[in-house]
Design an enzyme around this catalytic site. Sequence first.
Site, PDB file in Angstrom:
ATOM      1  N   LYS A  18       0.715  -1.224  -0.219  1.00  0.00           N
ATOM      2  CA  LYS A  18      -0.014   0.100   0.009  1.00  0.00           C
ATOM      3  C   LYS A  18       0.860   1.192   0.304  1.00  0.00           C
ATOM      4  O   LYS A  18       0.431   2.087  -0.703  1.00  0.00           O
ATOM      5  CB  LYS A  18      -0.969   0.122   1.344  1.00  0.00           C
ATOM      6  CG  LYS A  18      -2.026  -1.052   1.388  1.00  0.00           C
ATOM      7  CD  LYS A  18      -3.021  -0.837   0.033  1.00  0.00           C
ATOM      8  CE  LYS A  18      -4.121  -1.818   0.385  1.00  0.00           C
ATOM      9  NZ  LYS A  18      -5.077  -1.524  -0.903  1.00  0.00           N
ATOM     10  N   GLU A  76      -9.661   6.011   3.098  1.00  0.00           N
ATOM     11  CA  GLU A  76     -10.707   4.806   3.629  1.00  0.00           C
ATOM     12  C   GLU A  76      -9.559   3.758   3.769  1.00  0.00           C
ATOM     13  O   GLU A  76      -8.658   3.527   3.327  1.00  0.00           O
ATOM     14  CB  GLU A  76     -11.554   4.241   2.625  1.00  0.00           C
ATOM     15  CG  GLU A  76     -11.257   3.357   1.376  1.00  0.00           C
ATOM     16  CD  GLU A  76     -10.057   3.902   0.731  1.00  0.00           C
ATOM     17  OE1 GLU A  76     -10.172   5.284   0.269  1.00  0.00           O
ATOM     18  OE2 GLU A  76      -9.144   3.022  -0.010  1.00  0.00           O
ATOM     19  N   SER A 116       1.589  -9.679  -0.921  1.00  0.00           N
ATOM     20  CA  SER A 116       1.158  -8.071  -1.026  1.00  0.00           C
ATOM     21  C   SER A 116       1.689  -7.661   0.359  1.00  0.00           C
ATOM     22  O   SER A 116       1.630  -6.480   0.494  1.00  0.00           O
ATOM     23  CB  SER A 116      -0.230  -8.037  -1.412  1.00  0.00           C
ATOM     24  OG  SER A 116      -1.104  -8.696  -0.512  1.00  0.00           O
TER      25      SER A 116
END
Lengths: 411, 302
Positions: A101, A123, A394
């Site tokens: 991220k 969010e 990830s």
Amino acid sequence: MSDVLLPSADMAYSTPDAQGFYGPYGGTFVPETVIPALQELASNYQEAIEDIAFLEEFISLLRDYVGRPSPLYRADRLAEAVGLGAVYLKREDLNHTGAHKINNTIGQCLLAKRMGKKRVIAETGAGQHGVATATTAALMGLECAVFMGVEDIRRQALNVYKMRLLGAEVVPVSDGQGTLADAVTAALRHWVECVEDTFYVIGSALGPHPYPQMVRYFQSVIGSEILGQMEEKQIPHVDAVVACIGGGSNAIGTFYPFLRDVPVEKRPLLIGAEAAGLGLDTDRHGAALTKGSPGVLHGFYSYLLQDDAGNPLEAYSISAGLDYPGVGPEHSYLKDEGLVRYETVTDAEALEAFALLTRVEGIIPAIESSHALALLPRLAAELGPDATVIVTVSGRGDKDMDIVREAGLGE
Amino acid sequence: MASEKRGHGAFSSDASTAGVGAEDASRPSAPRAPGEDSERGDAPGSRLADVFRQGRPALITYVMAGYPDRATSLEVLRAAARGGADLIELGVPYGDPLADGPVIAEAAAVACAGEGGFGLVHAIQVAEAFVRDPGVEHAPPVVAMTYMNPVMRLGLKETAERLRAAGIVGVIIPDMPPEAAGPWRQVSDGIETVFLTAPTSTDDRLAIVAAASSAFIYCVSAVGTTGERESLAAGLVDQVERVRQHTALPVAVGFGVSTAAHAAQVAAIADGVIVGSAIVKRQADPRQVETFVRELAAAVRC
């Protein structure tokens, strides 16, 4: 700059069009109030990525702050366990804050600063994007508010605490089911109220144009590095590249450089793993591509879990990060075009993959990433014992300890 | 439905015109001179245009279809008509109403849950029942306010056919900007499409919205979502003026108009006054709606 690779300017695969459409998907379906802001964002984004100084700053932060490039690790014991010739793990879990991220939040927050915004909002579902945004906001001296569903706040208490430590305000969202989709809606509504001085850092490759394109750009460092590392490690042939799909940002970041820079005849199978939750025959899953139909949610047109009246349905997955009723528009396009294959993985299969990687490699993956890992045994059956597969891990699984403990792992 | 991969054909044929910034839409048209008729809005026989031809500002009342239930919402429409509404904006309940504040969002959630799933099709039925039997001699026309996805789910063409059959004269789709309206326009002959301006709209945007709108322009008075506010937005006078520089169409103002006093203030500067949340929160009792609409009508007409 040489270690960190961004996509080249080659335009063989060129999406989206100027209006942000990937085939029929994507676009801009939002109230007029935010359209001027989106247009301002689109033009600033375009200028920024053509500005060497901006790119140098982005790349140097990815290198020195995030810790890129992330390793492409050859996991031999895992390969043996699943019956494949070789498995390589793209270790996004080793990034600062523990997930992919942050690639995107660094890019978007730099853009926010460049545009003179003093405040960012985001969010979050699993909390990884919230933590990454709060971290980047702390780094850059930006005010930060993160919208998070109350159910996710419960499931991901540690990340909530981290965000607060980092100086962000965590705004609980009790609408709907109190999960990611509700957090996106709340953040969008809030943005409508303060659009003039606030930058909305969307965490996945979704939302109205230009977000899907912008997030893809910032995340495509993943796939670009993989291509470079394949050459460096002299990996002669890769049969498949696998990533998990919630909104789809680590997947598009992984796949995009392959789609654009590798000719189709030399391209490995690209496979996305959606959350099948408790099973596709139940209504408790998050498999928008596999079980949904096209519609508009959160400002873009894409596959969507919806009822007969067009209302979005509640999605479910054991992983908060895959618990979203829609999917980034480019994945809808790639599915229809047959350029990427999408499979589904249940909670139980993901947990099994989680346990396996942990035990045979000493790597604790996020439950999201475990969905991608769960495809390995299937690929062994399909491609044979000599095949080579790359999996994007990830994120790391520290945040998921309570969930896997509840599920009975390690007992 | 899952097998209809291309979204019911909504964008497969005309995607290039459907994004923001489409070239053909980005050229501002010349402002119309005051009094000069626009081709669409003042077309003879347009019932929506007639709403604004009464020599006074029009009162536009928003009613949520299906809230608190189908029968009561039909009574609320009749109450609004008796109270003196000039135009009815019938809200279609939707599960993710991005442009709406808490009052309308909560009413939508209640309405959606009704009858095991109340949506666009049912809202159109409510409108049709009202149009057939409005309970007053000169019934106000009805426009539907819906989000994009229910329309896509039903199908653009199917939606248009049902709207026409029900006698609904126009639509307001807040998450369908003009640039995304190409596919809808191809199928919506006979239905006026009203677009919205916002306080954040640039002059270029105002020109695009003005060129696309028919019948009237919906001027969103404040940034944020629908809902009652204590006072009207500062700068509203300038904002309406700015919109007028781009259009000769009537300008109706909504978002935050909560009281008769607000309505009177807006009536002094605009051609239409839109009241939503303040009505929706009274919908449980049609008599209260009638009384309130009567107060609003008096305020708008004084």
